[in-house]
Design a protein around this motif. Structure first.
Motif, short mmCIF file in Angstrom:
data_model
loop_
_atom_site.label_atom_id
_atom_site.label_comp_id
_atom_site.label_asym_id
_atom_site.label_seq_id
_atom_site.Cartn_x
_atom_site.Cartn_y
_atom_site.Cartn_z
N GLN A 145 13.72 12.45 -5.79
CA GLN A 145 15.21 13.26 -5.26
C GLN A 145 15.70 13.43 -6.72
OE1 GLN A 145 15.95 10.84 -1.34
NE2 GLN A 145 17.67 11.63 -2.53
N PHE B 122 13.36 -1.39 -6.29
CA PHE B 122 12.05 -1.34 -7.15
C PHE B 122 12.63 -0.51 -8.64
CE2 PHE B 122 8.42 1.40 -8.72
CZ PHE B 122 7.76 0.37 -9.29
N ASN C 114 20.33 12.73 -12.60
CA ASN C 114 19.69 11.44 -12.48
C ASN C 114 18.63 11.68 -11.23
OD1 ASN C 114 20.92 11.16 -9.65
ND2 ASN C 114 22.75 10.59 -11.03
N PHE C 115 17.93 10.92 -11.00
CA PHE C 115 16.86 11.02 -10.04
C PHE C 115 16.38 9.72 -9.52
CE2 PHE C 115 14.85 10.67 -14.35
CZ PHE C 115 14.20 9.53 -14.04
N ASN C 116 16.01 9.67 -8.25
CA ASN C 116 15.66 8.52 -7.57
C ASN C 116 14.29 8.72 -6.94
OD1 ASN C 116 16.31 7.56 -4.49
ND2 ASN C 116 16.62 5.96 -5.97
N LEU C 117 13.33 7.78 -6.94
CA LEU C 117 12.12 8.01 -6.34
C LEU C 117 12.08 7.22 -5.13
CD1 LEU C 117 9.19 9.16 -6.68
CD2 LEU C 117 8.58 6.83 -7.94
N GLN C 118 11.52 7.88 -3.97
CA GLN C 118 11.45 7.02 -2.81
C GLN C 118 10.10 6.94 -2.43
OE1 GLN C 118 15.22 9.60 -0.57
NE2 GLN C 118 13.66 8.82 0.69
N ILE C 119 9.75 5.63 -2.38
CA ILE C 119 8.42 5.28 -2.05
C ILE C 119 8.28 4.82 -0.61
CG2 ILE C 119 6.44 3.89 -2.69
CD1 ILE C 119 7.99 3.73 -5.46
N ARG C 120 7.26 5.64 0.07
CA ARG C 120 7.13 5.09 1.61
C ARG C 120 5.82 4.45 1.45
NH1 ARG C 120 8.47 8.40 6.36
NH2 ARG C 120 10.33 7.83 5.12
N ALA C 121 5.75 3.14 1.83
CA ALA C 121 4.58 2.25 1.77
C ALA C 121 4.73 1.12 2.80
CB ALA C 121 4.81 1.44 0.33
N GLU D 23 0.81 -1.13 -0.24
CA GLU D 23 -0.05 -0.24 -0.12
C GLU D 23 0.89 1.25 0.00
OE1 GLU D 23 -3.81 1.01 2.69
OE2 GLU D 23 -2.02 0.61 3.87
N ASP E 256 11.90 -0.06 -12.60
CA ASP E 256 10.78 0.09 -13.62
C ASP E 256 11.16 0.85 -14.80
OD1 ASP E 256 8.36 0.95 -14.81
OD2 ASP E 256 7.25 0.23 -13.25
N GLN F 236 2.05 4.92 0.42
CA GLN F 236 1.64 5.92 1.26
C GLN F 236 1.91 7.36 0.67
OE1 GLN F 236 3.70 5.00 4.93
NE2 GLN F 236 1.84 3.64 5.71
N ASN F 237 3.11 7.43 0.49
CA ASN F 237 3.46 8.83 -0.44
C ASN F 237 4.82 8.57 -1.12
OD1 ASN F 237 5.50 9.32 1.54
ND2 ASN F 237 4.11 9.52 2.70
N ILE G 104 9.28 9.55 -16.04
CA ILE G 104 9.69 10.60 -15.44
C ILE G 104 10.96 11.62 -15.95
CG2 ILE G 104 11.05 11.30 -13.23
CD1 ILE G 104 9.77 8.99 -11.78
N ILE H 297 11.61 1.33 -2.40
CA ILE H 297 10.52 1.55 -1.39
C ILE H 297 10.81 1.24 0.21
CG2 ILE H 297 8.30 -0.02 -1.00
CD1 ILE H 297 8.51 -0.81 -3.91
N LEU I 79 8.46 3.61 -15.81
CA LEU I 79 8.16 4.72 -15.03
C LEU I 79 9.61 5.79 -14.99
CD1 LEU I 79 7.18 6.27 -12.50
CD2 LEU I 79 8.46 4.30 -10.88
N ASN J 97 8.44 10.56 -2.98
CA ASN J 97 9.30 11.65 -2.90
C ASN J 97 10.39 11.52 -4.10
OD1 ASN J 97 12.24 12.66 -1.50
ND2 ASN J 97 10.25 14.23 -1.61
#
Ligand SMILES: [Mn+2]
Ligand SMILES: [Mn+2]
Ligand SMILES: [Zn+2]
Ligand SMILES: [Zn+2]
Lengths: 153, 153
Positions: free
Chosen positions: A138, B109, B134-141, A131, B111, A133-134, B118, B98, B114, A136
């Motif tokens: 960078q 993760f 470059n970039f890095n997505l942090q997903i809180r879940a 699931e 993808d 949540q949010n 982006i 994640i 994705l 971010n």
DNA sequence: ACCTAAACAAGAATAATTCCTATTTAATAA
DNA sequence: TTATTAAATAGGAATTATTCTTGTTTAGGT
């Protein structure tokens, strides 16, 4: 410097603190206001140095504890970075961070559309047993002209 | 555990080290292999505890220095997190993380789609005075069932 | 088999953060 | 307003994470 600048309504902060079930102490107000008033992402030590002149008896331990309290109460968030000290941010709306490799700045970057694109993609992916949540983003980048601000929108 | 598991070709690592102009010492090989062999994102201390049994004379300072060296040579990267210790990752391909709020895990993760979405969006935005590296997505879940793995693809 | 610059082990030093406790204070009630 | 009191603070000690220093070892080239 943040648009709203250094004069943020203290009574609003007071309200936010009591809403969170926290005593609105002088120290908390001053620290919270300091964090609210900047668009940098200061360390505990930096906040301490900033508030100290007008609050000579405040202690560094209180700054650390207050920041922790604000984070627990969802009035601030941590911004982990590659140097080994924690940074803090009072912006609680969904936004992203640009890490400028030549100046060391951390620049806020908000973008409704990007927000939506990523959110929708994650929803469409439907990762099983997870699931979201949010999130971010960078962004590591460098300013072509370090003197000048970057132009967002 | 990473698919390739604990037996990664040592000579490949040796090659990577000398390619970077680094002496292929026993300590570096063992630390690099340890980081390669896991999909967790260990701290220096965790790597130290893991390699120590088979390398009783290795020192914690060497682990710290070696990780720094690997990062400088682009053979590993730092993964800053909210707890105040640094974590490391030997995966150098573009991928995201994640952060599982109920188990504390950091899950890789990747993808392609994705990634593209982006990247293209950022390009289209053409932020003035800024060159995105470059970039890095942090997903809180959180995992719905903490016992089970999440299913990516 | 040498040679030597680079790397290491061991432990000291420093930096960041947390903990402890006597004192102060904000909030509530009389 | 004043009294009460649980919560918060100041100040400093302690702990944790990381870096530094230096005498010894070693990888890699001759
Ligand atoms: Mn990884
Ligand atoms: Mn630290
Ligand atoms: Zn921010
Ligand atoms: Zn990773």
């Amino acid at each position: 410097m943040r648009a709203s600048g250094a004069h943020i309504d203290l009574s609003a902060l007071k309200e936010a603190l009591s809403c969170a079930g926290l005593k609105a102490t002088q120290q908390r107000l001053v620290i919270y206001q300091c964090l609210m008033a900047t668009d940098k992402h200061p360390t505990a030590e930096e906040i301490f140095e900033q508030v100290r002149p007008s609050n000579p008896s405040i202690s560094l331990g209180t700054v650390y504890k207050t920041l922790e309290t604000l984070v627990d109460s969802q009035l601030a968030r941590k911004v982990p970075v590659s140097e080994n000290k924690m940074r803090y941010d009072a912006r609680m709306d969904s936004h992203h961070h640009i890490y400028c490799t030549n100046t060391g700045e951390i620049i806020d970057f908000q973008d409704k559309e990007l927000e939506m694109i990523i959110r929708q993609y994650l929803e469409s992916r439907q990762i099983k047993n997870l699931e979201v949540q949010n999130f971010n983003l960078q962004i590591r980048a460098n300013k072509l002209n370090p003197e000048q601000d970057i132009l967002i929108d």
